[in-house]
Design an enzyme around this catalytic site. Sequence first.
Site, short mmCIF file in Angstrom:
data_model
loop_
_atom_site.label_atom_id
_atom_site.label_comp_id
_atom_site.label_asym_id
_atom_site.label_seq_id
_atom_site.Cartn_x
_atom_site.Cartn_y
_atom_site.Cartn_z
N TRP A 172 0.62 -1.24 0.09
CA TRP A 172 0.07 -0.07 0.03
C TRP A 172 0.96 1.26 -0.04
O TRP A 172 1.93 1.07 0.23
CB TRP A 172 -1.09 0.11 1.31
CG TRP A 172 -0.58 -0.14 2.66
CD1 TRP A 172 0.48 -0.82 2.99
CD2 TRP A 172 -1.54 0.42 3.54
NE1 TRP A 172 0.81 -0.67 4.43
CE2 TRP A 172 -0.65 0.01 4.81
CE3 TRP A 172 -2.51 0.75 4.06
CZ2 TRP A 172 -0.82 0.18 6.09
CZ3 TRP A 172 -2.94 1.13 5.31
CH2 TRP A 172 -2.08 0.68 6.36
N ASN A 173 0.17 2.25 -0.27
CA ASN A 173 0.88 3.81 -0.51
C ASN A 173 0.19 4.72 0.11
O ASN A 173 -0.97 4.52 0.48
CB ASN A 173 0.99 3.81 -2.05
CG ASN A 173 1.99 2.84 -2.88
OD1 ASN A 173 3.10 2.93 -2.41
ND2 ASN A 173 1.16 2.20 -3.66
N HIS B 294 -6.23 19.81 -7.77
CA HIS B 294 -6.14 20.26 -9.23
C HIS B 294 -5.15 19.72 -10.08
O HIS B 294 -4.46 20.25 -10.77
CB HIS B 294 -6.36 21.84 -9.45
CG HIS B 294 -7.53 22.45 -8.81
ND1 HIS B 294 -8.98 22.71 -9.27
CD2 HIS B 294 -7.84 22.61 -7.48
CE1 HIS B 294 -9.83 23.22 -8.55
NE2 HIS B 294 -9.10 23.16 -7.24
N HIS C 25 -9.81 16.32 -13.37
CA HIS C 25 -10.12 16.65 -12.28
C HIS C 25 -11.39 17.69 -12.37
O HIS C 25 -11.77 17.99 -13.30
CB HIS C 25 -9.03 17.62 -11.20
CG HIS C 25 -8.61 18.92 -11.59
ND1 HIS C 25 -7.79 19.29 -12.74
CD2 HIS C 25 -9.39 20.10 -11.29
CE1 HIS C 25 -7.67 20.33 -12.71
NE2 HIS C 25 -8.46 20.91 -12.06
N ASP D 182 -13.75 21.06 -11.03
CA ASP D 182 -13.70 22.47 -10.26
C ASP D 182 -14.91 22.72 -9.70
O ASP D 182 -15.96 22.52 -10.38
CB ASP D 182 -13.47 23.42 -11.35
CG ASP D 182 -12.08 23.39 -11.79
OD1 ASP D 182 -11.10 22.77 -11.18
OD2 ASP D 182 -11.92 24.50 -12.75
N HIS E 108 -13.84 27.02 -5.90
CA HIS E 108 -12.49 27.07 -6.40
C HIS E 108 -12.34 28.72 -6.83
O HIS E 108 -11.07 29.28 -6.70
CB HIS E 108 -12.40 26.13 -7.52
CG HIS E 108 -11.14 26.43 -8.48
ND1 HIS E 108 -9.90 26.43 -7.41
CD2 HIS E 108 -10.67 26.38 -9.59
CE1 HIS E 108 -8.77 26.49 -8.40
NE2 HIS E 108 -9.18 26.60 -9.66
N HIS F 210 -13.66 30.29 -15.37
CA HIS F 210 -13.61 30.09 -13.79
C HIS F 210 -14.58 31.12 -13.24
O HIS F 210 -15.53 30.72 -12.25
CB HIS F 210 -12.27 30.28 -13.62
CG HIS F 210 -11.32 28.95 -13.61
ND1 HIS F 210 -10.46 29.00 -14.60
CD2 HIS F 210 -11.09 28.04 -12.83
CE1 HIS F 210 -9.93 27.78 -14.87
NE2 HIS F 210 -10.36 27.17 -13.37
MN MN Z 1 -9.04 23.35 -11.84
#
Ligand code: MN
Length: 257
Positions: free
Chosen positions: A61-62, A69, A73, A75, A79, A207
């Site tokens: 495992w990690n 972002h 992904h 938003d 954001h 955005h």
């Molecule tokens: Mn983004």
Amino acid sequence: MPLLQDLVAAIADGRIEVLDLTAPLSDKTPIIQLPPPFANTRRFELTEISHYDERGPAWYWNDIATGEHVGTHFDAPIHWATGRDGKDVSQVPARQLIARAAVIDKSRECAENPDFLLEVADVEAWENEHGPLPKGGWLLYRTGWDARASDQQRFLNANETGPHTPGIAVECARWLANEAPVIGVGVETVGTDAGTAHSFDPAFPCHAFLLGAGKYGLTQLANLARLPAQGAVVIAGPLPIVHGSGSPARVLALVER
Ligand code: MN
């Protein structure tokens, strides 16, 4: 047959194809690079906890470290400053994560001009051909940029004047946020705005307008070339990060064949 059984049967026998619109997530995944004095995101990273060894003899495992972002992904409205009173990524209603998608293809124009900007007239021309944008659905914007996603330099395409990647014109961003019935915009580039959008008025209009209107963004999508202009269904799965401004997401599309 009950609806859900019919759906899984159609997926099993190939009448519905499941496409993965997600870029692989690794320490090579390209990330946005903001100029000074702005702070930047970290890369995605794995740190091994154990690997069938004395730290854990039967298991591997990690730990993961990532920016919100990074890679493909989602938003969330908070954001952006214009959406600061809106939803964080954990508050996005689950039913909005399954939605229809319209796909507008400007890959030919973007191959000739990396600073290509989508205009309202482009979307209206698309609607004349394919019908209205889906209510509560996504506008997915194909630019051909996914072909560059394995190479940060080609993906960001920056020179001494900054990054040069396709995006959406100011008026079109305003129109998509305030007039169009879509829930958000999905792109193949590192962010929903053009590489040169720092110089627009307002800066970063996708955005500013979309997140300010409570709408969403999806970035760094792959395989949009395999989607029809109308009719696909997108399933976007950001992590429900409490107070999160966004999240890496697994994004799938269902397409009738
Ligand atoms: Mn983004």
